[in-house]
Design a protein around this motif. Structure first.
Motif, mmCIF file in Angstrom:
data_model
loop_
_atom_site.group_PDB
_atom_site.id
_atom_site.type_symbol
_atom_site.label_atom_id
_atom_site.label_comp_id
_atom_site.label_asym_id
_atom_site.label_seq_id
_atom_site.Cartn_x
_atom_site.Cartn_y
_atom_site.Cartn_z
ATOM 1 N N ALA A 1 21.487 -1.054 54.060
ATOM 2 C CA ALA A 1 20.114 -1.511 53.837
ATOM 3 C C ALA A 1 19.106 -0.539 54.444
ATOM 4 C CB ALA A 1 19.929 -2.914 54.424
ATOM 5 N N GLU A 2 19.405 -0.024 55.630
ATOM 6 C CA GLU A 2 18.477 0.882 56.310
ATOM 7 C C GLU A 2 18.329 2.198 55.561
ATOM 8 O OE1 GLU A 2 19.157 3.321 60.244
ATOM 9 O OE2 GLU A 2 18.399 1.331 60.791
ATOM 10 N N VAL A 3 19.440 2.779 55.145
ATOM 11 C CA VAL A 3 19.402 4.099 54.521
ATOM 12 C C VAL A 3 18.914 4.023 53.083
ATOM 13 C CG1 VAL A 3 20.769 6.111 53.839
ATOM 14 C CG2 VAL A 3 21.220 4.977 56.016
ATOM 15 N N SER A 4 19.366 3.020 52.343
ATOM 16 C CA SER A 4 19.015 2.922 50.922
ATOM 17 C C SER A 4 17.651 2.300 50.681
ATOM 18 C CB SER A 4 20.074 2.108 50.178
ATOM 19 O OG SER A 4 20.007 0.738 50.552
ATOM 20 N N GLY A 5 17.169 1.517 51.667
ATOM 21 C CA GLY A 5 15.929 0.780 51.475
ATOM 22 C C GLY A 5 16.104 -0.466 50.634
ATOM 23 N N ALA A 6 17.350 -0.798 50.289
ATOM 24 C CA ALA A 6 17.627 -1.983 49.477
ATOM 25 C C ALA A 6 17.420 -3.247 50.301
ATOM 26 C CB ALA A 6 19.060 -1.941 48.956
ATOM 27 N N ASP A 7 16.952 -4.294 49.644
ATOM 28 C CA ASP A 7 16.874 -5.587 50.303
ATOM 29 C C ASP A 7 18.283 -6.024 50.711
ATOM 30 O OD1 ASP A 7 16.923 -8.756 50.179
ATOM 31 O OD2 ASP A 7 14.838 -8.137 50.482
ATOM 32 N N PRO A 8 18.467 -6.602 51.899
ATOM 33 C CA PRO A 8 19.811 -7.014 52.340
ATOM 34 C C PRO A 8 20.523 -7.942 51.355
ATOM 35 C CG PRO A 8 18.310 -7.047 54.196
ATOM 36 C CD PRO A 8 17.471 -6.770 52.980
ATOM 37 N N SER A 9 19.761 -8.664 50.530
ATOM 38 C CA SER A 9 20.391 -9.565 49.562
ATOM 39 C C SER A 9 21.119 -8.803 48.454
ATOM 40 C CB SER A 9 19.341 -10.488 48.937
ATOM 41 O OG SER A 9 18.397 -9.741 48.180
ATOM 42 N N ARG A 10 20.859 -7.502 48.328
ATOM 43 C CA ARG A 10 21.563 -6.674 47.340
ATOM 44 C C ARG A 10 22.868 -6.106 47.885
ATOM 45 N NH1 ARG A 10 17.984 -1.891 45.596
ATOM 46 N NH2 ARG A 10 19.967 -1.263 44.638
ATOM 47 N N VAL A 11 23.106 -6.287 49.181
ATOM 48 C CA VAL A 11 24.266 -5.668 49.828
ATOM 49 C C VAL A 11 25.387 -6.690 49.984
ATOM 50 C CG1 VAL A 11 25.096 -4.398 51.835
ATOM 51 C CG2 VAL A 11 22.720 -4.108 51.056
ATOM 52 N N ALA A 12 26.557 -6.356 49.486
ATOM 53 C CA ALA A 12 27.738 -7.203 49.603
ATOM 54 C C ALA A 12 28.835 -6.439 50.342
ATOM 55 C CB ALA A 12 28.229 -7.622 48.214
ATOM 56 N N VAL A 13 29.775 -7.185 50.903
ATOM 57 C CA VAL A 13 30.920 -6.561 51.567
ATOM 58 C C VAL A 13 32.198 -7.213 51.039
ATOM 59 C CG1 VAL A 13 29.565 -6.057 53.637
ATOM 60 C CG2 VAL A 13 30.950 -8.121 53.555
ATOM 61 N N LEU A 14 33.271 -6.449 51.049
ATOM 62 C CA LEU A 14 34.566 -6.963 50.607
ATOM 63 C C LEU A 14 35.567 -6.785 51.734
ATOM 64 C CD1 LEU A 14 36.151 -6.684 47.150
ATOM 65 C CD2 LEU A 14 37.525 -5.976 49.120
ATOM 66 N N SER A 15 36.270 -7.859 52.079
ATOM 67 C CA SER A 15 37.181 -7.787 53.215
ATOM 68 C C SER A 15 38.295 -8.813 53.066
ATOM 69 C CB SER A 15 36.411 -8.042 54.526
ATOM 70 O OG SER A 15 37.222 -7.763 55.640
ATOM 71 N N GLY A 16 39.475 -8.453 53.521
ATOM 72 C CA GLY A 16 40.610 -9.362 53.451
ATOM 73 C C GLY A 16 41.899 -8.603 53.693
ATOM 74 N N PRO A 17 43.034 -9.275 53.551
ATOM 75 C CA PRO A 17 44.334 -8.609 53.718
ATOM 76 C C PRO A 17 44.628 -7.774 52.486
ATOM 77 C CG PRO A 17 44.652 -10.911 53.110
ATOM 78 C CD PRO A 17 43.172 -10.720 53.293
ATOM 79 N N ASN A 18 44.066 -6.571 52.471
ATOM 80 C CA ASN A 18 44.070 -5.738 51.264
ATOM 81 C C ASN A 18 44.685 -4.372 51.534
ATOM 82 O OD1 ASN A 18 40.773 -7.005 50.339
ATOM 83 N ND2 ASN A 18 42.778 -7.870 49.934
ATOM 84 N N LEU A 19 45.972 -4.318 51.788
ATOM 85 C CA LEU A 19 46.657 -3.042 51.961
ATOM 86 C C LEU A 19 46.694 -2.333 50.610
ATOM 87 C CD1 LEU A 19 49.506 -4.431 54.182
ATOM 88 C CD2 LEU A 19 47.708 -2.877 54.963
ATOM 89 N N ALA A 20 46.135 -1.139 50.569
ATOM 90 C CA ALA A 20 45.880 -0.463 49.306
ATOM 91 C C ALA A 20 47.142 -0.273 48.466
ATOM 92 C CB ALA A 20 45.213 0.889 49.565
ATOM 93 N N ARG A 21 48.222 0.146 49.092
ATOM 94 C CA ARG A 21 49.433 0.449 48.328
ATOM 95 C C ARG A 21 49.975 -0.802 47.627
ATOM 96 N NH1 ARG A 21 52.132 5.099 46.461
ATOM 97 N NH2 ARG A 21 53.737 4.124 45.181
ATOM 98 N N GLU A 22 49.979 -1.921 48.332
ATOM 99 C CA GLU A 22 50.496 -3.153 47.737
ATOM 100 C C GLU A 22 49.638 -3.592 46.551
ATOM 101 O OE1 GLU A 22 51.062 -6.239 50.567
ATOM 102 O OE2 GLU A 22 52.599 -5.155 51.707
ATOM 103 N N ILE A 23 48.322 -3.460 46.694
ATOM 104 C CA ILE A 23 47.436 -3.859 45.600
ATOM 105 C C ILE A 23 47.590 -2.904 44.420
ATOM 106 C CG2 ILE A 23 44.998 -4.023 44.932
ATOM 107 C CD1 ILE A 23 44.540 -5.254 47.735
ATOM 108 N N ALA A 24 47.736 -1.621 44.698
ATOM 109 C CA ALA A 24 47.963 -0.662 43.623
ATOM 110 C C ALA A 24 49.265 -0.964 42.878
ATOM 111 C CB ALA A 24 47.995 0.758 44.181
ATOM 112 N N ASP A 25 50.228 -1.562 43.585
ATOM 113 C CA ASP A 25 51.500 -1.977 42.977
ATOM 114 C C ASP A 25 51.408 -3.351 42.312
ATOM 115 O OD1 ASP A 25 53.077 0.258 43.539
ATOM 116 O OD2 ASP A 25 53.589 -0.461 45.543
ATOM 117 N N ARG A 26 50.201 -3.912 42.275
ATOM 118 C CA ARG A 26 49.928 -5.227 41.682
ATOM 119 C C ARG A 26 50.641 -6.368 42.410
ATOM 120 N NH1 ARG A 26 50.824 -2.501 36.534
ATOM 121 N NH2 ARG A 26 48.835 -1.934 35.566
ATOM 122 N N GLN A 27 50.833 -6.226 43.715
ATOM 123 C CA GLN A 27 51.360 -7.345 44.486
ATOM 124 C C GLN A 27 50.217 -8.324 44.751
ATOM 125 O OE1 GLN A 27 53.832 -6.445 47.856
ATOM 126 N NE2 GLN A 27 54.598 -4.547 46.941
#
Length: 331
Positions: free
Chosen positions: A120-146
């Motif tokens: 928000a600070e760098v882009s000047g975007a309103d905070p309501s435009r900013v989303a985050v994604l988080s969870g048990p997301n090990l990249a290799r397993e997801i790439a393997d469609r687990q």
């Protein structure tokens, strides 16, 4: 059809681009290195970060302007400590109403800002435009469609739901949440606790020890989260406990693997070599998380011990002794 620009071609950026494409979203990736962009675009693979994974026909480029053109969702998939510099270069070309989705997990060194605050600070975007994604997301397993689940957090419910729809597949299930703070605190702190669990594993300690570290680590995360405005229930969910358990126990976790080398007697340099020349995010985050905790009067002994091991030369055996030697008190 939604259009997403994924800025960053590391393992998680590539895996999430694959998820988006397989969910029916039009995706263009940006890679810092021209040779990576070329192979992604022409051969639909990323042998540097996800070897052996065949990608859908995703466009890729080294020109961030081409990647950003017409994007509804801008996915920021670069490390937390380099996000500010990259975003400063990109921000003038980000479409005016695009949702900015952070995949980075960390607290910025010096400013002690969460990634959504940096965006928000760098882009000047309103905070309501900013989303985050988080969870048990090990990249290799997801790439393997687990099968895996995740949390898309945004104060604007309609934007969270748009990202949810753009990334939902038969193997990847996103949930929405309005608690951006909780998701970011959980994501930043779990990397530090995973270092501690890796060290314990490298020292030959067993499951009781690992379970104790995860549980006490969660207590630290909740204390800090509540102090900065997070909802405790968020940290009991996918973005808290879920992410913490996956990162602390999986050999696919760079932070756990880094700590394991240290616990087995290795140096910071040998641990970096063992994780393909990359410093684990928790090594950088432990200092900023510790400083954020101090600013809010929150006690985080595990985080403090990891900072001392990584940046002050404390031996791993002494760190364990330090933690076990703390005064007895009620849980």
């Amino acid at each position: 059809m939604a259009r997403a620009a994924v800025l960053g071609a590391g393992s998680w950026g590539t895996a999430f681009a694959k998820v988006l494409a397989e969910a029916g979203t039009e995706v263009t990736m940006w890679a810092r290195r021209p040779e990576v962009a070329k192979v992604l675009d022409s051969e639909h693979r990323n042998p540097w970060y996800l070897p052996g994974i065949e990608l859908p026909p995703i466009a890729a480029t080294h020109d961030h302007r081409a990647a950003l053109a017409g994007a509804d969702i801008v996915v920021l998939a670069v490390p937390s400590q380099s996000l500010r510099a990259n975003l400063a270069e990109w921000q003038g070309d980000i479409p005016g109403d695009a949702t900015l989705l952070s995949l980075a997990k960390g607290i910025e060194t010096g400013t002690l800002l969460r990634m959504s605050q940096v965006i928000a600070e760098v882009s000047g975007a309103d905070p309501s435009r900013v989303a985050v994604l988080s969870g048990p997301n090990l990249a290799r397993e997801i790439a393997d469609r687990q099968p895996a689940a995740t949390v898309v957090a945004c104060t604007d419910t309609s934007r969270a739901e748009a990202v949810q729809l753009a990334s939902a597949t038969g193997y990847f299930r996103p949930y929405t949440n309005a608690d951006v703070i909780g998701c970011e605190i959980g994501g930043a702190c779990k990397n530090v606790i995973a270092l501690a669990c890796g060290i314990a594993s490298g020292m030959g300690l067993g499951d009781n020890s690992i379970a104790s570290l995860i549980t006490r680590g969660l207590a630290e995360i909740i204390r800090l989260g509540v102090a900065v405005g997070a909802e405790p229930v968020t940290l009991a969910g996918l973005a808290g406990v879920g992410d913490l358990v996956a990162t602390c126990t999986s050999p696919l976790s760079r932070n756990r693997s880094f700590g394991h080398v240290l616990g087995a007697g290795g140096t910071m340099e040998s641990a970096q070599q063992a994780t393909h020349g990359q410093v684990a995010e928790g090594v950088k985050s432990c200092t900023s998380v510790r400083a954020l905790a101090a600013a809010h009067g929150v006690e985080m002994p595990l985080t403090n011990a990891m900072h001392q091991v990584c940046h002050e030369g404390l031996a791993t055996s002494e760190a364990v002794g330090q933690l076990l030697g703390r005064r007895l008190k009620p849980e």
